[in-house]
Design an enzyme around this catalytic site. Sequence first.
Site, PDB file in Angstrom:
ATOM      1  NE  ARG A   1     107.640  14.592 -23.872  1.00 22.36           N
ATOM      2  CZ  ARG A   1     108.355  14.460 -24.986  1.00 22.36           C
ATOM      3  NH1 ARG A   1     108.526  13.269 -25.523  1.00 22.36           N
ATOM      4  NH2 ARG A   1     108.880  15.515 -25.587  1.00 22.36           N
TER       5      ARG A   1
ATOM      6  CE  LYS B   1     114.637  12.602 -30.585  1.00 21.56           C
ATOM      7  NZ  LYS B   1     115.142  11.238 -30.470  1.00 21.56           N
ATOM      8  CB  THR B   2     112.937   7.982 -34.420  1.00 20.54           C
ATOM      9  OG1 THR B   2     113.123   8.410 -33.071  1.00 20.54           O
ATOM     10  CG2 THR B   2     113.312   6.519 -34.543  1.00 20.54           C
TER      11      THR B   2
ATOM     12  CG  ASP C   1     118.348  10.217 -30.950  1.00 22.37           C
ATOM     13  OD1 ASP C   1     118.072  11.416 -31.165  1.00 22.37           O
ATOM     14  OD2 ASP C   1     117.486   9.353 -30.698  1.00 22.37           O
ATOM     15  CD  GLU C   2     116.767  12.421 -27.195  1.00 31.15           C
ATOM     16  OE1 GLU C   2     116.922  13.643 -27.032  1.00 31.15           O
ATOM     17  OE2 GLU C   2     115.654  11.880 -27.299  1.00 31.15           O
TER      18      GLU C   2
ATOM     19  CD  GLN D   1     112.485  17.438 -26.475  1.00 29.94           C
ATOM     20  OE1 GLN D   1     112.020  16.442 -25.923  1.00 29.94           O
ATOM     21  NE2 GLN D   1     112.500  17.569 -27.794  1.00 29.94           N
TER      22      GLN D   1
END
Length: 741
Positions: free
Chosen positions: A601, A32-33, A219-220, A250
């Site tokens: 993770r 996504k970044t 974002d997020e 998330q």
Amino acid sequence: MDLKKLLNKEQYEAVITIEGPLLILAGAGSGKTRVLTYRIANLIKNLNVYPSQILAITFTNKAAGEMKERVRNIVGNEADNMWISTFHSSCVKILRREAEKLGYNRNFAIYDSYDQKTLVKECIKELNINDKDFDERYVLNKIGEAKDNLISPEEFKKKNENNFKLNKVADLYLLYQKKLKNSNALDFDDLIYKAVELFKKNPEILEFYQRKFKYIMVDEYQDTNKSQYELIRLLAEANKNICVVGDDDQCIYAWRGADIRNILDFEKDYPNAKVIKLEENYRSKANILNAANEVIKNNCNRKNKVLRTSNGSGEKIKIYRAYSDVDESQFIASEIKKIIKEEDKSYKDFAILYRTNAQSRVFEEAFMRNNIPYKIIGGLKFYDRKEIKDIMAYLKLINNPLDDISLKRIINVPKRGIGDSTMDKIQEFALSMEECVYSGLLDVDSIGLSTRATSSINKFVSLINSFIRKKDEVNVSKLIDEILQSTGYMAELQKTNNIEDLTRIENLKELVSAAVDFESYSEDKSLSAFLEQVTLVSDIDNFDEEADTVALMTVHSAKGLEFPVVFMVGMENGVFPGTQSLDNDEEMEESRRLCYVGITRAKEKLYMTSAERRIIFGRTVAYAQSCFIDEISPELKEFVREGRKNLNRDNFYRKDSVYLDKQYSHSNAIAVGNGSEKKHCHNNKLTLEQATPGKKVKHSKFGIGTIVSAIQNGDDIKLTVAFDKMGVKILMLSVAPLEAV
């Protein structure tokens, strides 16, 4: 830029979709970044959009810095003209420009949690409220919740006029806000709350920022609360060019106000929205990813997506059931040493993830015994240390003399003979004159203090005034150095040979170094900018990925990070998920999302460990293995037994796979299997088909409960049941007096 070569199909579509509302559902590790970076670069480089017309919002300074650096590598220095920052940093920029419209001046202070607690304590004392009934943390939580939901003190008072306790909190909220304004200060929650207030009260200012930010990216987005949602809604209202990136799977911050409905209902808010799913994971091996998919699919409130990867299967998830929490920590220490010895790994490749910070102790002890270097993320922060807070209070007062909280912290630090009784008289005088405490100090001759106290205060005022004159003439690092020397703070520490004071000296030197670093990279090198940067820093911003240490942190802190080897510990019903989740569907779904975040993770290896007994808050408890482990298919996991033979088991006895301390009461965990309860069987006894997780059951002794897990145990089924009033019990289906409800 040949975007088609740089991006996969879905990423490319997200980057070139520019006009109108866009929802990018970005699964863990799906790049996504990268998408946001190239979307910004595409706007600037290919579509000739002015960088100043772009607003990109993230949740951490670390993420903002990384994104800005990536954009700069593509488009050059033009990246410096756009806003890539956190919600709070963006609002600070706006409020610095427009503060007068809200009755503040531009050099307002930003109170941290310590300042807030001090101020609330003052309010409790001033209103003569019993502080035993009103802990400052409880009050601040309620005030924070109100601000997150855009509820003013007056509205909060009216809403809770019939609730005695909350009505008292409302009085504290009203006084707290009044004192903040008198001190020309905002707290952390105010930054967004006041920005929304500014826009709603001043349409012309809102219109200016709507014109300025033609393209908005967030974002997020799944982590936004009501005030953040409203801020973005207002800014995007004119152009509707809003792109939000997030993953409903998330969303793990409901406890601090995050509302999953913001992302789930995006298409209702923007009916013309385009939705693009990023489902290819570039981080994890397939077994890890498939395990994550199998856990999260059990949630109901989510948008359907299935992550995939071409990284290869990798190793199975390793499951270890320890005898105790000490055994669990020793096993992990041994595994880390074994992997480092056998594979090309460093300590920085390992992370220990737990649900609560309290779980770190046994791992710290095990790592110290085994000479394993580690770092706790989320422990005592650098800027929370006493000596650092003292010098920061000097800086805050110099920048904003209206800041009573900072003044009262350091007026007698180091000791100047200005005691509490003297300060009480000064504060009483300042209140009578309706001015700040510092103004009261300037009129000290009118207060009627002793000659000695008056002299001490005049010296203090002279010192602070000299710093105020210098604040715009010297850089921040030089100002800190002058404070340390001129106040005698450093000399007082240097007089002793106390190891604690020597450590404080090193910390203060590190503060000077932090200021030097700030001066080297910040465009705005002012004292105000330095104070902002320090106040808005988070735990994760200080995480050094290059330090060769094992990382110990909560799963919440680990969001946004990745590690080759991850140990998810304390995987028991009652710990992860916590006891509150076991009979609350919404909390269970959030716990499952937290588990999903933890699993994703891991890049190469994932361990999930639990203990048959552990000490929690001084009590020995025994919980069943987490139902989240049970949700992972057998072909994706393997059970590890190595290392158990070294454990001294003399103090334990075994009863139906649960090891219990001989002194331990059965009130928290009971395994029934000896046939003693067969006489309680009923005609509508729970059947094998009915014994499924989520099923409501009734026990003749324990009452109503919910089945958390059902595991084959020889010819029987071992049930973990969370009872409404009796806690979690472990029961055997064949003999337990259970009925379907």
